[in-house]
Enzyme design. Structure first.
Site, short mmCIF file in Angstrom:
data_model
loop_
_atom_site.label_atom_id
_atom_site.label_comp_id
_atom_site.label_asym_id
_atom_site.label_seq_id
_atom_site.Cartn_x
_atom_site.Cartn_y
_atom_site.Cartn_z
N PRO A 35 -34.99 2.63 -41.53
CA PRO A 35 -33.81 1.78 -41.78
C PRO A 35 -32.99 1.65 -40.51
O PRO A 35 -32.67 2.65 -39.87
CB PRO A 35 -33.05 2.57 -42.85
CG PRO A 35 -33.47 4.00 -42.67
CD PRO A 35 -34.90 3.94 -42.21
N MET A 36 -32.65 0.42 -40.15
CA MET A 36 -31.84 0.21 -38.95
C MET A 36 -30.79 -0.87 -39.17
O MET A 36 -31.12 -2.04 -39.36
CB MET A 36 -32.75 -0.14 -37.77
CG MET A 36 -33.44 1.08 -37.19
SD MET A 36 -34.61 0.68 -35.90
CE MET A 36 -35.91 -0.09 -36.85
N THR A 37 -29.52 -0.45 -39.13
CA THR A 37 -28.39 -1.38 -39.25
C THR A 37 -28.44 -2.39 -38.12
O THR A 37 -28.54 -2.02 -36.96
CB THR A 37 -27.07 -0.57 -39.15
OG1 THR A 37 -27.03 0.32 -40.26
CG2 THR A 37 -25.87 -1.48 -39.17
N GLN A 112 -32.17 0.41 -48.43
CA GLN A 112 -31.49 1.69 -48.25
C GLN A 112 -30.05 1.54 -48.72
O GLN A 112 -29.26 0.79 -48.13
CB GLN A 112 -31.50 2.16 -46.79
CG GLN A 112 -30.95 3.58 -46.70
CD GLN A 112 -30.67 4.08 -45.31
OE1 GLN A 112 -30.02 3.40 -44.53
NE2 GLN A 112 -31.14 5.27 -44.99
N HIS A 180 -29.21 6.70 -49.12
CA HIS A 180 -28.87 7.20 -47.78
C HIS A 180 -28.02 8.46 -47.92
O HIS A 180 -26.81 8.39 -48.15
CB HIS A 180 -28.10 6.12 -47.02
CG HIS A 180 -27.95 6.37 -45.55
ND1 HIS A 180 -28.14 7.61 -44.96
CD2 HIS A 180 -27.64 5.53 -44.52
CE1 HIS A 180 -27.93 7.52 -43.65
NE2 HIS A 180 -27.62 6.27 -43.37
N GLY A 181 -28.69 9.60 -47.79
CA GLY A 181 -27.97 10.88 -47.88
C GLY A 181 -27.91 11.58 -46.53
O GLY A 181 -27.74 12.79 -46.47
N ALA A 182 -28.05 10.80 -45.44
CA ALA A 182 -28.21 11.40 -44.10
C ALA A 182 -27.03 11.09 -43.17
O ALA A 182 -26.11 10.36 -43.51
CB ALA A 182 -29.50 10.88 -43.48
N HIS A 183 -27.09 11.72 -41.97
CA HIS A 183 -26.34 11.30 -40.78
C HIS A 183 -24.82 11.37 -40.88
O HIS A 183 -24.13 10.72 -40.11
CB HIS A 183 -26.75 9.87 -40.36
CG HIS A 183 -28.22 9.71 -40.15
ND1 HIS A 183 -28.83 8.47 -40.03
CD2 HIS A 183 -29.22 10.62 -40.06
CE1 HIS A 183 -30.14 8.64 -39.89
NE2 HIS A 183 -30.40 9.94 -39.91
N TYR A 185 -22.83 10.32 -43.45
CA TYR A 185 -22.16 9.33 -44.29
C TYR A 185 -21.83 9.98 -45.65
O TYR A 185 -22.04 11.18 -45.83
CB TYR A 185 -23.02 8.07 -44.40
CG TYR A 185 -23.16 7.39 -43.06
CD1 TYR A 185 -22.07 6.72 -42.49
CD2 TYR A 185 -24.34 7.47 -42.31
CE1 TYR A 185 -22.17 6.14 -41.23
CE2 TYR A 185 -24.44 6.89 -41.06
CZ TYR A 185 -23.35 6.22 -40.52
OH TYR A 185 -23.44 5.65 -39.28
C1 FMN Z 1 -30.01 0.33 -34.20
C2 FMN Z 1 -30.22 1.47 -35.15
C3 FMN Z 1 -29.65 1.42 -36.42
C4 FMN Z 1 -29.86 2.46 -37.34
N1 FMN Z 1 -29.35 2.35 -38.61
C5 FMN Z 1 -29.67 3.26 -39.55
C6 FMN Z 1 -29.34 3.05 -40.92
O1 FMN Z 1 -28.78 2.03 -41.33
N2 FMN Z 1 -29.69 4.03 -41.79
C7 FMN Z 1 -30.34 5.17 -41.41
O2 FMN Z 1 -30.62 6.04 -42.24
N3 FMN Z 1 -30.71 5.37 -40.11
C8 FMN Z 1 -30.41 4.43 -39.20
N4 FMN Z 1 -30.86 4.58 -37.91
C9 FMN Z 1 -31.75 5.72 -37.57
C10 FMN Z 1 -33.22 5.28 -37.71
O3 FMN Z 1 -33.56 5.03 -39.05
C11 FMN Z 1 -34.19 6.33 -37.16
O4 FMN Z 1 -34.08 7.50 -37.93
C12 FMN Z 1 -33.94 6.65 -35.69
O5 FMN Z 1 -33.81 5.45 -34.94
C13 FMN Z 1 -35.08 7.49 -35.11
O6 FMN Z 1 -36.28 6.78 -35.16
P1 FMN Z 1 -36.91 6.11 -33.81
O7 FMN Z 1 -36.86 7.18 -32.80
O8 FMN Z 1 -38.29 5.70 -34.23
O9 FMN Z 1 -36.02 4.95 -33.44
C14 FMN Z 1 -30.63 3.57 -36.97
C15 FMN Z 1 -31.19 3.63 -35.68
C16 FMN Z 1 -31.02 2.59 -34.79
C17 FMN Z 1 -31.68 2.65 -33.44
#
Ligand code: FMN
Length: 376
Positions: A35-37, A112, A180-183, A185
């Site tokens: 998932p990537m915002t 997500q 989304h239970g991570a990071h 939030y």
């Molecule tokens: C631009 C960006 C936006 C992200 N947004 C979210 C998100 O909305 N939800 C989430 O759980 N993780 C988010 N992440 C974390 C990613 O899901 C992922 O765990 C992290 O980038 C590590 O994976 P990678 O090394 O393959 O990029 C984001 C990461 C990036 C780079």
């Protein structure tokens, strides 16, 4: 033993191209999109560019797409009018097109579901009057209460918003949901003692701190069909507190995960920054590996897949470093975890999965932060 590039490519294809199961869902291969915002959805509505962004990756071999975090229907859930919402007629109509296009391309997709809790700054969009809420009104790293400590009514409203979003996901054709239970939030703010100082049933020991998350899972589980997959993403690290930990030992981790399993989680997405890092002393299992070992559930790993310069080296006859594809394949082959989520490498190259599945490693380009700025 020296392996030829052709032999290595064939091993990668065999291991990664196997289907995976999450409750009633069959994912066509082991590659997931993390998932990537992206903030490309004005008014919270995913448009045609978002439809093609996701379907392009499904068409090029991503088996399971986990969408960017999308706000549940609670006024305090988010802070940007460009982050897609998972409530409202136009917003859900946009999402339905995304799901249809991904299916037409041969992929599977889950949204997500996200509530940012105390990360929200009051006055931000899309609902400027809503307060920032959290278990104790605390931001990560601060001791002063600057937000609203959630009342039982707030807790019930947020749980209801997650359940409604999950019901909508099933209704408009998604294949499951990820909570989304991570990071750091909202859900994680309850899990972590640093932001949860409650003295009621939602605070105290790890099991009590897991109660809010478990109630969300149970409410979602009750709302959707029994075979509809419910994935729970969690992490040790927090935004602005990368060294934070929910669990120092496997026993502590088990205390957090067990109530979530009981509540109905089908798969865990264990978010780490480097998938090859051992989680606890005495074993090289990573966080996803421990999660699968402790719960028996489907596990998704993530973290710098394809970003290390070592990644494709086995394919040039140079042996296997920690961040190499070989290390990843070894772990998959041992069933340490089931799926591999890929983030930034898939922003850099929509065709990343197809290239890896067909052994075209020489075509992979290194990650360039410019990829964050576009929705190509
Ligand atoms: C631009 C960006 C936006 C992200 N947004 C979210 C998100 O909305 N939800 C989430 O759980 N993780 C988010 N992440 C974390 C990613 O899901 C992922 O765990 C992290 O980038 C590590 O994976 P990678 O090394 O393959 O990029 C984001 C990461 C990036 C780079």
């Amino acid at each position: 033993m020296t392996v030829t590039p052709a032999e290595a490519a064939s091993r990668a294809a065999q291991i990664l191209a196997r289907p995976a199961t999450i409750n009633g869902l069959t994912v066509p291969n082991r590659i997931a999109m993390a998932p990537m915002t992206r903030m490309f959805s004005p008014g919270g509505i995913p448009g045609e560019d978002v439809v093609s962004y996701y379907s392009r990756r499904a068409a090029a071999g991503v088996g399971l797409i986990v969408t960017e975090g999308t706000y549940v229907g609670h006024a305090s859930a988010g802070q940007s009018d460009r982050v897609p919402r998972f409530h409202g007629e136009e917003q859900l109509a946009g999402w339905a097109k995304v799901a249809d296009a991904v299916h037409a391309a041969g992929g599977t997709i889950v949204p997500q579901l996200w509530h940012i809790g105390m990360v929200r700054k009051q006055g931000d969009q899309p609902f400027p009057d809503a307060p920032a809420v959290g278990p104790s009104g605390l931001r990560i790293g601060e001791d002063e209460v600057t937000g609203k400590a959630m009342t039982q009514a707030d807790v019930d409203d947020v749980i209801g918003a997650f359940a409604e979003a999950a019901a909508a996901a099933e209704r408009i054709g998604f294949d499951g949901v990820e909570i989304h239970g991570a990071h750091g939030y909202l859900v994680d703010q309850f899990l972590w003692a640093g932001t949860n100082r409650r003295t009621d049933a939602y605070g105290g020991d790890p099991v009590a701190r897991t109660k809010f998350a478990a109630e969300i899972v149970a409410a979602v589980r009750e709302t959707v069909s029994p075979e509809f997959p419910v994935i729970f993403r969690y992490s040790q690290w927090k935004q602005d507190a990368y060294d934070a930990r929910l669990a120092e030992t496997p026993e502590e981790l088990e205390a957090v995960l067990t109530p979530l399993v009981t509540a109905g989680v089908d798969a865990f997405h264990a978010s780490t920054r480097r998938y090859w890092h051992p989680e606890f002393d005495g074993s090289d299992l990573n966080l996803a590996g421990w999660t699968k070992k402790l719960t028996g559930k489907t596990a998704i790993t993530v973290g710098s897949v394809g970003l290390d310069g070592e990644f494709g080296k086995a394919f040039q006859g140079e042996g296997a470093g920690l961040g190499s594809l070989d290390n990843l394949l070894d772990r998959l082959e041992r069933d340490e975890f089931d799926l591999v989520a890929v983030g930034r490498a898939l922003l850099q190259d929509p065709a990343w999965a197809e290239k890896v599945l067909s052994g075209r490693f020489e075509e992979l380009a290194p990650f360039d932060a410019a990829a964050l700025k576009t929705l190509s």
